[in-house]
Structure formats: structure tokens, C-alpha cells
Design a protein around this motif. Sequence first.
Motif, PDB file in Angstrom:
ATOM      1  N   THR A 124       0.831  -1.206   0.000  1.00  0.00           N
ATOM      2  CA  THR A 124       0.000   0.000   0.000  1.00  0.00           C
ATOM      3  C   THR A 124       0.864   1.253   0.000  1.00  0.00           C
ATOM      4  O   THR A 124       0.575   2.224  -0.720  1.00  0.00           O
ATOM      5  N   GLN A 212       1.704  -6.934  -5.930  1.00  0.00           N
ATOM      6  CA  GLN A 212       0.548  -6.186  -5.448  1.00  0.00           C
ATOM      7  C   GLN A 212       0.741  -4.672  -5.434  1.00  0.00           C
ATOM      8  O   GLN A 212      -0.235  -3.930  -5.328  1.00  0.00           O
ATOM      9  N   PHE A 215      -1.333  -3.164  -8.178  1.00  0.00           N
ATOM     10  CA  PHE A 215      -2.764  -3.093  -7.831  1.00  0.00           C
ATOM     11  C   PHE A 215      -3.050  -1.883  -6.945  1.00  0.00           C
ATOM     12  O   PHE A 215      -3.972  -1.101  -7.204  1.00  0.00           O
ATOM     13  N   ALA A 216      -2.237  -1.709  -5.889  1.00  0.00           N
ATOM     14  CA  ALA A 216      -2.431  -0.575  -4.981  1.00  0.00           C
ATOM     15  C   ALA A 216      -2.245   0.739  -5.714  1.00  0.00           C
ATOM     16  O   ALA A 216      -3.001   1.705  -5.497  1.00  0.00           O
ATOM     17  N   ILE A 219      -5.459   1.680  -7.941  1.00  0.00           N
ATOM     18  CA  ILE A 219      -6.620   2.096  -7.151  1.00  0.00           C
ATOM     19  C   ILE A 219      -6.369   3.451  -6.480  1.00  0.00           C
ATOM     20  O   ILE A 219      -7.221   4.354  -6.516  1.00  0.00           O
ATOM     21  N   LEU A 220      -5.198   3.613  -5.900  1.00  0.00           N
ATOM     22  CA  LEU A 220      -4.901   4.855  -5.174  1.00  0.00           C
ATOM     23  C   LEU A 220      -4.661   6.017  -6.131  1.00  0.00           C
ATOM     24  O   LEU A 220      -4.944   7.166  -5.777  1.00  0.00           O
ATOM     25  N   THR A 257     -10.150   4.718   0.841  1.00  0.00           N
ATOM     26  CA  THR A 257      -9.631   3.902  -0.256  1.00  0.00           C
ATOM     27  C   THR A 257      -8.363   3.160   0.165  1.00  0.00           C
ATOM     28  O   THR A 257      -8.153   1.998  -0.192  1.00  0.00           O
ATOM     29  N   VAL A 261      -7.781  -0.923   0.036  1.00  0.00           N
ATOM     30  CA  VAL A 261      -6.625  -1.560  -0.607  1.00  0.00           C
ATOM     31  C   VAL A 261      -5.872  -2.416   0.409  1.00  0.00           C
ATOM     32  O   VAL A 261      -5.490  -3.560   0.130  1.00  0.00           O
ATOM     33  N   TRP A 262      -5.664  -1.853   1.592  1.00  0.00           N
ATOM     34  CA  TRP A 262      -4.924  -2.558   2.648  1.00  0.00           C
ATOM     35  C   TRP A 262      -5.607  -3.880   2.999  1.00  0.00           C
ATOM     36  O   TRP A 262      -4.961  -4.930   3.062  1.00  0.00           O
ATOM     37  N   THR A 264      -7.855  -5.555   1.270  1.00  0.00           N
ATOM     38  CA  THR A 264      -7.902  -6.480   0.125  1.00  0.00           C
ATOM     39  C   THR A 264      -6.610  -7.281   0.029  1.00  0.00           C
ATOM     40  O   THR A 264      -6.632  -8.507  -0.176  1.00  0.00           O
ATOM     41  N   ASN A 325     -14.266  -5.121   4.704  1.00  0.00           N
ATOM     42  CA  ASN A 325     -13.835  -4.536   3.439  1.00  0.00           C
ATOM     43  C   ASN A 325     -15.025  -4.205   2.552  1.00  0.00           C
ATOM     44  O   ASN A 325     -15.098  -3.123   1.953  1.00  0.00           O
TER      45      ASN A 325
END
Length: 336
Positions: A124, A212, A215-216, A219-220, A257, A261-262, A264, A325
Motif C-alpha cells: 500500500t 501487489q 494493484f495498490a 486504485i490509489l 480507499t 486496498v490494505w 484487500t 472490506n
Amino acid sequence: MPQLLFAVFTMVGGVLACAAYFFGTNWLLDRMFPSKGRTGAEASRNLRITNAIRPWLFMAPALFALAIYLVYPVFESVRLSFHDRSGTRFVGFSNFAWMINDGEFRQSIFNNFLWLLVVPALSTFFGLVIAALTDRIWWGNIAKTLIFMPMAISFVGAAVIWKFVYDYRSEGSEQIGILNAVVVALGGTPEAWMTIPFWNNFFLMVILIWIQTGFAMVILSAALRGIPEETIEAAVIDGANGFQIFFKIMVPQIWGTIAVVWTTITILVLKVFDIVLAMTNGQWQTQVLANLMFDWMFRGGGDFGRGAAIAVVIMILVVPIMIWNIRNATREMEGH
């Protein structure tokens, strides 16, 4: 070749079967409750009926698949956890008592705890920092593409890639592992990194963080772009520097958000299996719960009772985080 043909046939057949199901059920529903050519009251009644039935009709295959592949295995796992290795004789809480006293299970819990501390936090953090930095450079989209690319690789594929990073050859031999090649070039001694207890867990974690972070970041990055420009401009006018804007203005506004993410990634970490299996197979004190469950369930003749008990423990750990979540994500959606 036959396997390839079978795979192609399965995909094409599956798509055609889905299309036939949706078109067929839609046609049948409209014939059972027609609205065209009917009077106002009857047409209105039939429209209400079809509108109520159609969503459930279309969701039926997915609900059926969920029941077969998700709901049934959950209840069956719980049932098996109270039975012996063959799954036929009821033994009560014996499997859970065994877990408490088993050293390998305690090692797995400890390792999973380490993964939970490190992987979600660093994934994250790196994703957030990269999302903020790439929005400020002209080649940011290229950087994002490269960082997101590991998400397209399977966990086993990523493990194979990182095997070449951690590969070990005896001292004096040519090192093909990148890490050992660097160590030797700097005058050090090559190490079998995967066999070093405790620290080898962190070497494995690097692989999942590498996957990952992309992915983070995605989204962020979207969340950061949703922050009103007026807020940033007001902070600049007030004399805030870059760090103050980032940590005191931007981060608090996307905290929901960040939490999604964290959590997930946390759920993913609790189920981590492929990387450990491919890299060490749980040896050298790298065992995690999912890999331990696999060992007891499918190896050495199999012990369905103990394997299912470990699966139940994983489920108990995952479900509360997953519910939180989903609720947090729902609140985020309502907020927008």
C-alpha cells in the motif's frame, strides 16, 4: 494438441451455451408473460412480473456455480473438520486440539502474522507513493504500465522469475542469480537465500509486494485524482510544502480507499499459497497456513480432518476482514 483442442472447444462451447441460455430464457419469459398486444392493465402486470423474474433468471447460473463451488465446500469443510483423516468417524474437537499443540501449525501462524505485518503495509505504501509521483512526470503512464505489469503474471510464474533472482551456486561457480551475482561482485560470499530461517520469509514477501504494488498504485492513483484541485491550490497558497500537502491534505481525503486496498491485500496474504509452494514448498521454516492445509489434505495419503480444520481457521481469519472490506467499500461508493 488434443488438450489445446479441448480447451478451445470448452471456451467456445461455454460462450455459446451462455448466449443460448440468456437468449432462450429471455424469449421463454416473454412468451409466458407477453406485454405486446395486451391491454393496459394486463401488459403492466406482465411487465412487472418479467422485470421481477428476469434478473434472477440471468443470475441463476452464477448463483448455481456459487452454491456448488463456494457454499457447499464451506459446509463440507466445517463438517470434515470434526471427523478423522478419512472423513467418516466423528472426532469432535480433536483436530483443533492437535493444531494448538502442533509446532508446524504454530510456525505457520507466526509466518502468516509476519506476512500480514509486512506485505499489506509495504504494498500500500509503495503503491501510494508511486501513484503520487507518477502523476507529476510526463512519462508517468509508462512507469505505471511497467509497475502494473506483474499483476498479469500468475503467482507461480512470478515465483519462477524470482528463483532466478535468488538462485544459488557454490562459491567459485558462476552465479546466475542476480542477488548473488551482485554480492560476489561486491566481494561477498554467495548465499542460499531461501534456506536462511526467518529471513527467507521476507525474501518470499518481496515477490508478493512486487506483484501487489501495481494493484495498490492503480486504485490509489484513481483516488488521488478525485481530490478537488481547489484543496491543493488552497494548501499551496497557505505555504504548505510537498510533504505537508501529501500527508496532511491528500492522504486523509483518500483514507477510506487506502483502507480498502490494505484489507484487500490482507485477505490475499491470508490465503497465500502459490509462492511458498513454488519457492520452498514450506521448507526451512517458511510454512504458511494455506500450504500446510494443502500438505495435510492431499499429501502422504491425505488427512481430510486436519486439512479441513486448517481450512476452517483460514476462513475464520478471512471472513471478518472481507465483511469489513465490503462494508467500507459500500460506504465509499455511497459517498461518491
